[in-house]
Design a protein around this motif. Structure first.
Motif, PDB file in Angstrom:
ATOM      1  N   ALA A 115      42.465  27.697  43.827  1.00 18.87           N
ATOM      2  CA  ALA A 115      41.798  28.790  44.960  1.00 18.87           C
ATOM      3  C   ALA A 115      41.578  28.307  46.599  1.00 18.87           C
ATOM      4  CB  ALA A 115      40.283  28.608  44.202  1.00 18.87           C
ATOM      5  N   GLU A 133      34.610  32.207  40.599  1.00 22.45           N
ATOM      6  CA  GLU A 133      35.174  32.977  39.897  1.00 22.45           C
ATOM      7  C   GLU A 133      35.872  32.475  38.623  1.00 22.45           C
ATOM      8  OE1 GLU A 133      36.785  36.267  42.272  1.00 22.45           O
ATOM      9  OE2 GLU A 133      34.947  36.899  42.320  1.00 22.45           O
ATOM     10  N   LYS A 134      36.972  30.624  39.326  1.00 23.01           N
ATOM     11  CA  LYS A 134      38.097  30.756  38.104  1.00 23.01           C
ATOM     12  C   LYS A 134      37.425  30.052  37.713  1.00 23.01           C
ATOM     13  CE  LYS A 134      42.701  31.373  40.406  1.00 23.01           C
ATOM     14  NZ  LYS A 134      42.617  31.278  41.452  1.00 23.01           N
ATOM     15  N   GLN A 188      34.916  31.967  46.984  1.00 23.41           N
ATOM     16  CA  GLN A 188      34.486  32.957  45.968  1.00 23.41           C
ATOM     17  C   GLN A 188      34.912  32.976  44.670  1.00 23.41           C
ATOM     18  OE1 GLN A 188      31.744  35.263  46.425  1.00 23.41           O
ATOM     19  NE2 GLN A 188      32.704  36.025  44.395  1.00 23.41           N
ATOM     20  N   GLU A 189      36.665  32.942  45.383  1.00 22.95           N
ATOM     21  CA  GLU A 189      37.260  32.476  44.137  1.00 22.95           C
ATOM     22  C   GLU A 189      37.535  31.711  43.456  1.00 22.95           C
ATOM     23  OE1 GLU A 189      42.101  31.474  44.408  1.00 22.95           O
ATOM     24  OE2 GLU A 189      41.723  33.742  45.818  1.00 22.95           O
TER      25      GLU A 189
END
Length: 120
Positions: free
Chosen positions: A33, A41-42, A37-38
């Motif tokens: 990531a 989510e990951k 934020q990524e």
């Protein structure tokens, strides 16, 4: 079975370097990531055994992402990655639940020592 790792860093080169070190030492990189934020989510999607988290990133920084991940999963293991001179932020990260930290540029032995310790 290899332990799984999610690598989070906004710099592609740093992700590649860390991935190379980890894979050569028997870890499986299950995701990457480029911002917090990524990363969150990951993390939710792949549930890795460990996250390596850069502190300074655009959008959501590593400290916020650490808090988000630890709030969602109190057992999450996160090793922070920082540049020299970020000791204050590293201390904040440890207080927020990070298990260890590694300093850039990465030293292979130090990276593996921190990751092994975090997962033991």
């Amino acid at each position: 079975m290899a332990k799984t790792v999610l690598i989070v860093d906004d710099a592609v080169f740093m992700r590649m370097k860390l991935k190379d070190i980890l894979e050569k030492n028997g870890y499986e990189v299950v995701g990457e990531a480029q911002n917090g934020q990524e990363a969150f989510e990951k993390y939710q999607a792949v549930k890795p055994d460990l996250v390596t988290m850069d502190i300074t990133m655009p959008e959501v920084d590593g400290l916020e992402a650490l808090k988000m991940i630890r709030e969602a999963d109190g057992t999450a293991k996160v090793v922070m990655c920082s540049a020299m001179g970020q000791q204050g932020m590293v201390m904040d990260a440890i207080r927020a639940g990070a298990v260890d930290f590694i300093v850039k540029p990465f030293d292979t032995d130090r990276v593996i020592k921190a990751v092994d310790k975090a997962l033991s």
